[in-house]
Motif scaffolding. Structure first.
Motif, PDB file in Angstrom:
ATOM      1  N   ALA A   1       0.832  -1.198   0.000  1.00 36.07           N
ATOM      2  CA  ALA A   1       0.000   0.000   0.000  1.00 36.07           C
ATOM      3  C   ALA A   1       0.866   1.247   0.000  1.00 36.07           C
ATOM      4  O   ALA A   1       0.615   2.209  -0.750  1.00 36.07           O
ATOM      5  CB  ALA A   1      -0.928  -0.005   1.218  1.00 36.07           C
ATOM      6  N   ALA A   2       1.904   1.248   0.826  1.00 35.99           N
ATOM      7  CA  ALA A   2       2.815   2.389   0.879  1.00 35.99           C
ATOM      8  C   ALA A   2       3.500   2.611  -0.463  1.00 35.99           C
ATOM      9  O   ALA A   2       3.669   3.757  -0.906  1.00 35.99           O
ATOM     10  CB  ALA A   2       3.859   2.166   1.973  1.00 35.99           C
ATOM     11  N   ALA A   3       3.882   1.525  -1.131  1.00 33.22           N
ATOM     12  CA  ALA A   3       4.548   1.650  -2.433  1.00 33.22           C
ATOM     13  C   ALA A   3       3.616   2.280  -3.463  1.00 33.22           C
ATOM     14  O   ALA A   3       4.020   3.154  -4.243  1.00 33.22           O
ATOM     15  CB  ALA A   3       5.018   0.275  -2.907  1.00 33.22           C
ATOM     16  N   HIS A   4       2.369   1.850  -3.493  1.00 30.19           N
ATOM     17  CA  HIS A   4       1.408   2.418  -4.453  1.00 30.19           C
ATOM     18  C   HIS A   4       1.111   3.881  -4.136  1.00 30.19           C
ATOM     19  O   HIS A   4       0.999   4.711  -5.063  1.00 30.19           O
ATOM     20  CB  HIS A   4       0.119   1.589  -4.443  1.00 30.19           C
ATOM     21  N   LEU A   5       0.985   4.216  -2.862  1.00 32.94           N
ATOM     22  CA  LEU A   5       0.745   5.607  -2.492  1.00 32.94           C
ATOM     23  C   LEU A   5       1.953   6.470  -2.850  1.00 32.94           C
ATOM     24  O   LEU A   5       1.800   7.603  -3.330  1.00 32.94           O
ATOM     25  CB  LEU A   5       0.443   5.703  -0.996  1.00 32.94           C
ATOM     26  N   ALA A   6       3.149   5.941  -2.630  1.00 31.03           N
ATOM     27  CA  ALA A   6       4.368   6.689  -2.964  1.00 31.03           C
ATOM     28  C   ALA A   6       4.451   6.949  -4.466  1.00 31.03           C
ATOM     29  O   ALA A   6       4.807   8.049  -4.898  1.00 31.03           O
ATOM     30  CB  ALA A   6       5.598   5.919  -2.487  1.00 31.03           C
ATOM     31  N   GLU A   7       4.117   5.929  -5.276  1.00 33.46           N
ATOM     32  CA  GLU A   7       4.141   6.107  -6.726  1.00 33.46           C
ATOM     33  C   GLU A   7       3.179   7.192  -7.183  1.00 33.46           C
ATOM     34  O   GLU A   7       3.439   7.893  -8.166  1.00 33.46           O
ATOM     35  CB  GLU A   7       3.787   4.792  -7.420  1.00 33.46           C
ATOM     36  N   ARG A   8       2.090   7.332  -6.479  1.00 34.53           N
ATOM     37  CA  ARG A   8       1.064   8.308  -6.868  1.00 34.53           C
ATOM     38  C   ARG A   8       1.207   9.633  -6.122  1.00 34.53           C
ATOM     39  O   ARG A   8       0.352  10.504  -6.222  1.00 34.53           O
ATOM     40  CB  ARG A   8      -0.331   7.718  -6.634  1.00 34.53           C
ATOM     41  N   SER A   9       2.297   9.756  -5.350  1.00 34.39           N
ATOM     42  CA  SER A   9       2.585  10.994  -4.612  1.00 34.39           C
ATOM     43  C   SER A   9       1.459  11.371  -3.654  1.00 34.39           C
ATOM     44  O   SER A   9       1.158  12.551  -3.444  1.00 34.39           O
ATOM     45  CB  SER A   9       2.856  12.153  -5.593  1.00 34.39           C
TER      46      SER A   9
ATOM     47  N   ILE B   1      -7.240   0.644  -4.088  1.00 31.95           N
ATOM     48  CA  ILE B   1      -7.534   1.671  -3.086  1.00 31.95           C
ATOM     49  C   ILE B   1      -6.654   2.897  -3.276  1.00 31.95           C
ATOM     50  O   ILE B   1      -7.115   4.046  -3.201  1.00 31.95           O
ATOM     51  CB  ILE B   1      -7.362   1.090  -1.669  1.00 31.95           C
ATOM     52  N   ALA B   2      -5.361   2.681  -3.529  1.00 34.07           N
ATOM     53  CA  ALA B   2      -4.455   3.815  -3.741  1.00 34.07           C
ATOM     54  C   ALA B   2      -4.891   4.633  -4.947  1.00 34.07           C
ATOM     55  O   ALA B   2      -4.843   5.875  -4.923  1.00 34.07           O
ATOM     56  CB  ALA B   2      -3.019   3.320  -3.916  1.00 34.07           C
ATOM     57  N   ALA B   3      -5.312   3.949  -6.003  1.00 33.25           N
ATOM     58  CA  ALA B   3      -5.796   4.666  -7.188  1.00 33.25           C
ATOM     59  C   ALA B   3      -7.034   5.489  -6.855  1.00 33.25           C
ATOM     60  O   ALA B   3      -7.168   6.641  -7.279  1.00 33.25           O
ATOM     61  CB  ALA B   3      -6.086   3.683  -8.309  1.00 33.25           C
ATOM     62  N   ALA B   4      -7.955   4.909  -6.085  1.00 30.03           N
ATOM     63  CA  ALA B   4      -9.165   5.631  -5.702  1.00 30.03           C
ATOM     64  C   ALA B   4      -8.840   6.848  -4.850  1.00 30.03           C
ATOM     65  O   ALA B   4      -9.398   7.939  -5.045  1.00 30.03           O
ATOM     66  CB  ALA B   4     -10.108   4.697  -4.955  1.00 30.03           C
ATOM     67  N   LEU B   5      -7.920   6.696  -3.907  1.00 26.30           N
ATOM     68  CA  LEU B   5      -7.549   7.807  -3.039  1.00 26.30           C
ATOM     69  C   LEU B   5      -6.833   8.913  -3.814  1.00 26.30           C
ATOM     70  O   LEU B   5      -6.866  10.085  -3.424  1.00 26.30           O
ATOM     71  CB  LEU B   5      -6.669   7.310  -1.892  1.00 26.30           C
ATOM     72  N   ALA B   6      -6.194   8.540  -4.930  1.00 27.74           N
ATOM     73  CA  ALA B   6      -5.521   9.532  -5.780  1.00 27.74           C
ATOM     74  C   ALA B   6      -6.483  10.165  -6.778  1.00 27.74           C
ATOM     75  O   ALA B   6      -6.102  11.033  -7.556  1.00 27.74           O
ATOM     76  CB  ALA B   6      -4.359   8.875  -6.516  1.00 27.74           C
TER      77      ALA B   6
END
Length: 493
Positions: A23-31, A395-400
């Protein structure tokens, strides 16, 4: 003063295990700003607890795409995709390097145990302005962390199921805790003295039970007096033997085949229809005295098994007490999100047949809170790490704000079908400590014995004996070969 703008607060990720770090990796990729709150003093502390166990899924099914991209950019050498890692390998070669990446390391807080989650200034009853209020995560030391969303990847490791057959603690279970191991004991290492030369009863019918039973059988080859009983609630252990050669993950099928042979040859004593009702201590010293497990049938009749040690391979359950002030909608049977429950029902699905899912299926009436990974599956044992990685990608995509990506499916699980005997045999040989060359030699010698053996199982046993492979390893290899070649309609050789 804290800036409460929703875009400026971080997403709080609970747990620095495989899914939390993904999850952290996906959030980091999406800033997307984030903070990881890990109760332990290092990444993947739960995985480290079973570091001696070899996974039945190869590396290609155990790493997350975003994590691989971040690691590759830092010069990471990816492990052989077809190799089977142990839990220790997973930590050392993947999770620890991932947690140490600059993109993640500065955002991970260790020793940060989350004890409760709510909304800032709002309890569960209040609806007005609820969506706009930040989440507040209270830590064990009293500190509170504000977040715009919560990805709860805290897992289930700290919440093992009881020995009692009805889901409640068996009578006396708490008093006998010193005799009971939960999870996956290291019978060749730290826990060897507890089991060598002693009688162990393994309670449970899943893969954890199978792994422990196989390990104990191997220990019995070198530790005289080591005996094993397998206690299951059902009448037939067939479901625990799994798909054998038809399993989409050969190593998992090999485990089931090996266990089947150990039961059929009496190396493991099966106690079927055993519904543990009570655990009675027969002394006060766990290093010397025994306990008695008592099974009570529906008609009230009792029978018992006496043990030096008990391994409760009964699985785990999520602990939702920390979110008591949030509005969750959980399936009443599995304690999974209501929309997810029918997709993971163990009565209908194995881990390879679960439908890929994301933020929509994991959503609750509490906007912005998502339980992911093992915790999202509640009481269902059908979880694969790949499924958890797909959850947090969505989830990371949705939050971004990228709903198109959040709604897409980017996951292909291992398909159910007949795996090759070579692949399955290699998986089992690796688990038994044999090299690739030794496995190939075993196949060659087995072929020599096929013409004079009644079954493929007998041929493998003869070949293994000729090559000096120990008895337990031979039995497991023979079981897998028999499952491949002796089944009706299976290919001959």
């Amino acid at each position: 003063m804290v800036d409460l703008g929703s875009d400026r607060l971080p997403v709080a990720v609970i747990g620095a295990g495989p899914v939390g770090l993904a999850a952290a990796a996906h959030l980091a990729e999406r800033s997307v700003p984030f903070v990881v709150l890990e109760a332990g003093d290092a990444a993947a502390t739960a995985v480290q607890a079973w570091s001696h166990i070899q996974l039945f899924s190869p590396w290609e099914f155990n790493t997350d795409p975003a994590a691989r991209r971040l690691l590759a950019a830092a010069g990471w050498e990816e492990p052989d995709a077809s190799a089977l890692p142990t839990g220790g390998d997973l930590v050392k070669q993947y999770l620890q390097p991932l947690a140490e990446l600059p993109a993640l390391a500065s955002h991970i807080r260790y020793g940060a145990e989350v004890t409760a989650i709510s909304r800032l200034g709002i309890d569960r009853l209040r609806t007005a302005d609820r969506d706009a209020a930040p989440f507040v995560l209270r830590l064990a030391d009293g500190e509170e962390v504000l977040a715009r969303a919560v990805i709860d990847a805290s897992g289930t490791w700290r919440q093992p199921n009881h020995v009692g057959a009805n889901g409640l603690p068996a009578h006396g279970e708490k008093d006998a805790a010193a005799w009971i191991n939960h999870g996956l004991p290291d019978v060749f290492g730290a826990d060897r003295d507890q089991h060598a030369g002693r009688h162990t009863v393994v309670v449970g019918a899943g893969h954890s039970a199978a792994n422990t039973l196989l390990a104990l059988a191997e220990l019995a080859d070198t530790a005289p007096g080591t005996t094993i009983t397998w206690a299951i609630r059902g009448a037939d252990p067939a479901a625990s033997f799994g798909g054998g050669s038809d399993d989409e993950l050969p190593a998992r099928g090999a485990i089931g085949s090996g266990l089947k042979m150990l039961v059929e040859t009496g190396r493991v004593t099966l106690a079927a229809n055993f519904r543990t009702h009570a655990v009675r201590r027969l002394g006060d010293d766990p290093s010397r005295d025994q306990v008695e497990l008592v099974s009570r049938a529906l008609d009230g009749t009792e029978r018992s098994v006496t043990a030096d040690r008990v391994v409760a391979a009964t699985g785990f359950r999520p602990d939702y007490r920390i979110v008591d002030e949030l509005r969750l909608e959980l399936d009443p049977i599995m304690s999974a999100p209501r929309a997810l429950a029918p997709l993971i029902d163990p009565n209908q699905h194995s881990c390879g047949t679960v439908t890929p899912h994301g933020y929509r299926e994991l959503a609750h009436p509490e906007p912005g809170y998502y339980a992911v990974g093992m915790k999202s599956y509640g009481r269902a044992p059908t979880f694969l790490m790949l499924t958890g990685y797909e959850q947090v990608r969505s989830i990371a995509a949705a939050l971004a704000g990228d709903l198109e990506a959040a709604q897409s499916v980017e996951l292909q699980l291992p398909e159910t079908g007949v795996c090759s005997v070579t692949a399955g045999g290699e998986a089992l040989a690796l688990r038994l400590g044999l090299t690739k060359d030794q496995h190939e030699q075993l196949l060659h010698v087995t072929a020599k014995h096929l013409g004079t053996s009644a079954t493929a199982s007998d041929a493998v046993l003869s070949a293994a004996t000729e090559l000096g492979i120990d008895q337990t390893a031979a039995l497991q290899l023979a079981a897998y070969a028999a499952d491949m070649f002796d089944a009706p309609g299976a290919p001959g050789c």
